[in-house]
Write a protein that holds these residues in place. Structure first.
Motif, PDB file in Angstrom:
ATOM      1  N   ARG A 123      39.829  24.716  37.371  1.00  0.00           N
ATOM      2  CA  ARG A 123      39.734  23.614  36.404  1.00  0.00           C
ATOM      3  C   ARG A 123      39.356  22.296  37.055  1.00  0.00           C
ATOM      4  O   ARG A 123      38.681  21.465  36.447  1.00  0.00           O
ATOM      5  N   SER A 124      39.742  22.081  38.302  1.00  0.00           N
ATOM      6  CA  SER A 124      39.426  20.820  38.986  1.00  0.00           C
ATOM      7  C   SER A 124      37.941  20.694  39.323  1.00  0.00           C
ATOM      8  O   SER A 124      37.476  19.604  39.651  1.00  0.00           O
ATOM      9  N   ALA A 125      37.198  21.798  39.246  1.00  0.00           N
ATOM     10  CA  ALA A 125      35.781  21.783  39.626  1.00  0.00           C
ATOM     11  C   ALA A 125      34.851  22.030  38.444  1.00  0.00           C
ATOM     12  O   ALA A 125      33.649  22.201  38.640  1.00  0.00           O
ATOM     13  N   ARG A 126      35.372  22.044  37.247  1.00  0.00           N
ATOM     14  CA  ARG A 126      34.531  22.329  36.087  1.00  0.00           C
ATOM     15  C   ARG A 126      33.659  21.129  35.724  1.00  0.00           C
ATOM     16  O   ARG A 126      33.964  19.998  36.054  1.00  0.00           O
ATOM     17  N   ARG A 127      32.561  21.438  35.033  1.00  0.00           N
ATOM     18  CA  ARG A 127      31.586  20.442  34.583  1.00  0.00           C
ATOM     19  C   ARG A 127      30.940  19.689  35.751  1.00  0.00           C
ATOM     20  O   ARG A 127      30.603  18.519  35.645  1.00  0.00           O
ATOM     21  N   GLN A 128      30.787  20.417  36.866  1.00  0.00           N
ATOM     22  CA  GLN A 128      30.138  19.853  38.052  1.00  0.00           C
ATOM     23  C   GLN A 128      29.000  20.745  38.540  1.00  0.00           C
ATOM     24  O   GLN A 128      28.518  20.590  39.653  1.00  0.00           O
TER      25      GLN A 128
ATOM     26  N   ALA B  41      32.069  29.178  28.085  1.00  0.00           N
ATOM     27  CA  ALA B  41      31.127  29.935  28.912  1.00  0.00           C
ATOM     28  C   ALA B  41      29.886  30.347  28.140  1.00  0.00           C
ATOM     29  O   ALA B  41      28.811  30.500  28.736  1.00  0.00           O
ATOM     30  N   GLU B  42      30.003  30.512  26.826  1.00  0.00           N
ATOM     31  CA  GLU B  42      28.833  30.922  26.050  1.00  0.00           C
ATOM     32  C   GLU B  42      27.672  29.943  26.210  1.00  0.00           C
ATOM     33  O   GLU B  42      26.523  30.362  26.339  1.00  0.00           O
ATOM     34  N   ARG B  43      27.957  28.658  26.215  1.00  0.00           N
ATOM     35  CA  ARG B  43      26.888  27.660  26.377  1.00  0.00           C
ATOM     36  C   ARG B  43      26.206  27.817  27.735  1.00  0.00           C
ATOM     37  O   ARG B  43      24.982  27.746  27.846  1.00  0.00           O
ATOM     38  N   LEU B  44      27.006  28.041  28.773  1.00  0.00           N
ATOM     39  CA  LEU B  44      26.455  28.246  30.110  1.00  0.00           C
ATOM     40  C   LEU B  44      25.510  29.445  30.120  1.00  0.00           C
ATOM     41  O   LEU B  44      24.383  29.360  30.619  1.00  0.00           O
ATOM     42  N   TYR B  45      25.951  30.561  29.576  1.00  0.00           N
ATOM     43  CA  TYR B  45      25.142  31.774  29.603  1.00  0.00           C
ATOM     44  C   TYR B  45      23.866  31.587  28.799  1.00  0.00           C
ATOM     45  O   TYR B  45      22.785  31.990  29.239  1.00  0.00           O
ATOM     46  N   GLN B  46      23.957  30.967  27.643  1.00  0.00           N
ATOM     47  CA  GLN B  46      22.763  30.747  26.828  1.00  0.00           C
ATOM     48  C   GLN B  46      21.768  29.837  27.540  1.00  0.00           C
ATOM     49  O   GLN B  46      20.564  30.088  27.520  1.00  0.00           O
ATOM     50  N   ARG B  47      22.268  28.780  28.190  1.00  0.00           N
ATOM     51  CA  ARG B  47      21.379  27.881  28.942  1.00  0.00           C
ATOM     52  C   ARG B  47      20.767  28.579  30.150  1.00  0.00           C
ATOM     53  O   ARG B  47      19.721  28.161  30.646  1.00  0.00           O
ATOM     54  N   SER B  48      21.438  29.635  30.638  1.00  0.00           N
ATOM     55  CA  SER B  48      20.957  30.373  31.815  1.00  0.00           C
ATOM     56  C   SER B  48      20.059  31.544  31.442  1.00  0.00           C
ATOM     57  O   SER B  48      19.753  32.382  32.283  1.00  0.00           O
ATOM     58  N   GLY B  49      19.647  31.630  30.181  1.00  0.00           N
ATOM     59  CA  GLY B  49      18.699  32.643  29.763  1.00  0.00           C
ATOM     60  C   GLY B  49      19.291  33.962  29.301  1.00  0.00           C
ATOM     61  O   GLY B  49      18.567  34.940  29.122  1.00  0.00           O
TER      62      GLY B  49
END
Length: 192
Positions: A118-123, A155-163
């Motif tokens: 959690r301390s490293a998220r959104r980085q 995580a869904e947003r990350l995966y969608q942005r990653s193709g």
């Protein structure tokens, strides 16, 4: 002051075994933060380290690839030199590529246990891990990747942005750490 740079490293079996405690810290933090990643609360250190020992053994057998994201901490000592000891590199994230699949799927791999403290998220840690997992998959000639995640989660947003392409949802597929049911969404990605 901006966060220290992140480096992604592939661990072999011995390195994975040496990193069990740090990996357990990340897993425990994620579960305590509500991530549905196969564990229920309370997640004891013993259960977390036992899980990572099994992962390290599997890495050693070549059944999976373990990637970690490390934050490099350059801390000047009394002599003014940067501290480059092993303790100066903290693991803040991890992901696995499962290669041990049935013989009729030599072109495929599963992506599992994408975890970021959690301390490293959104980085950008998860983005870097996902790019690295794509590179490793290509090196192993795996061009169809599959993963699952909690429906509606960050995580869904990350995966969608990653193709990644959404394949579908399964209601009540798993439990959240507190024991509540959650739906799971399956994704796939064809690497070029």
């Amino acid at each position: 002051m901006s966060p220290a740079p992140i480096t992604v490293q592939r661990l072999d079996g011995a390195q994975a075994l040496a990193a069990v405690d740090a990996l357990a810290d990340v897993l425990i933090d994620c579960v305590e933060g509500g991530a549905s990643v196969s564990f229920l609360l309370p997640l004891t250190r013993e259960r977390a380290t036992a899980f990572w020992r099994k992962v390290a053994e599997s890495v050693g057998r070549g059944e999976r690839v373990l990637l970690v994201a490390r934050r490099r901490r350059e801390e000047a000592g009394a002599d003014g030199n940067a501290d480059n000891s092993a303790g100066a590199c903290g693991i803040v994230g991890t992901v696995q590529l499962l290669l041990d699949l049935p013989e009729n799927q030599p072109h495929r791999a599963d992506v599992a246990k994408m975890l970021v403290h959690r301390s490293a998220r959104r980085q950008g840690v998860a983005r870097q891990l996902m790019a690295a997992v794509d590179d490793v998959a290509r090196a192993h000639e795996r061009h169809v990747l599959v993963l699952d995640t909690v429906t509606g989660g960050d995580a869904e947003r990350l995966y969608q942005r990653s193709g990644w392409q959404r394949a579908g949802d399964v209601p009540k597929f798993a439990l959240m750490p507190d024991g509540a049911f959650c739906a799971t969404t399956f994704y796939y990605k064809h690497l070029r």
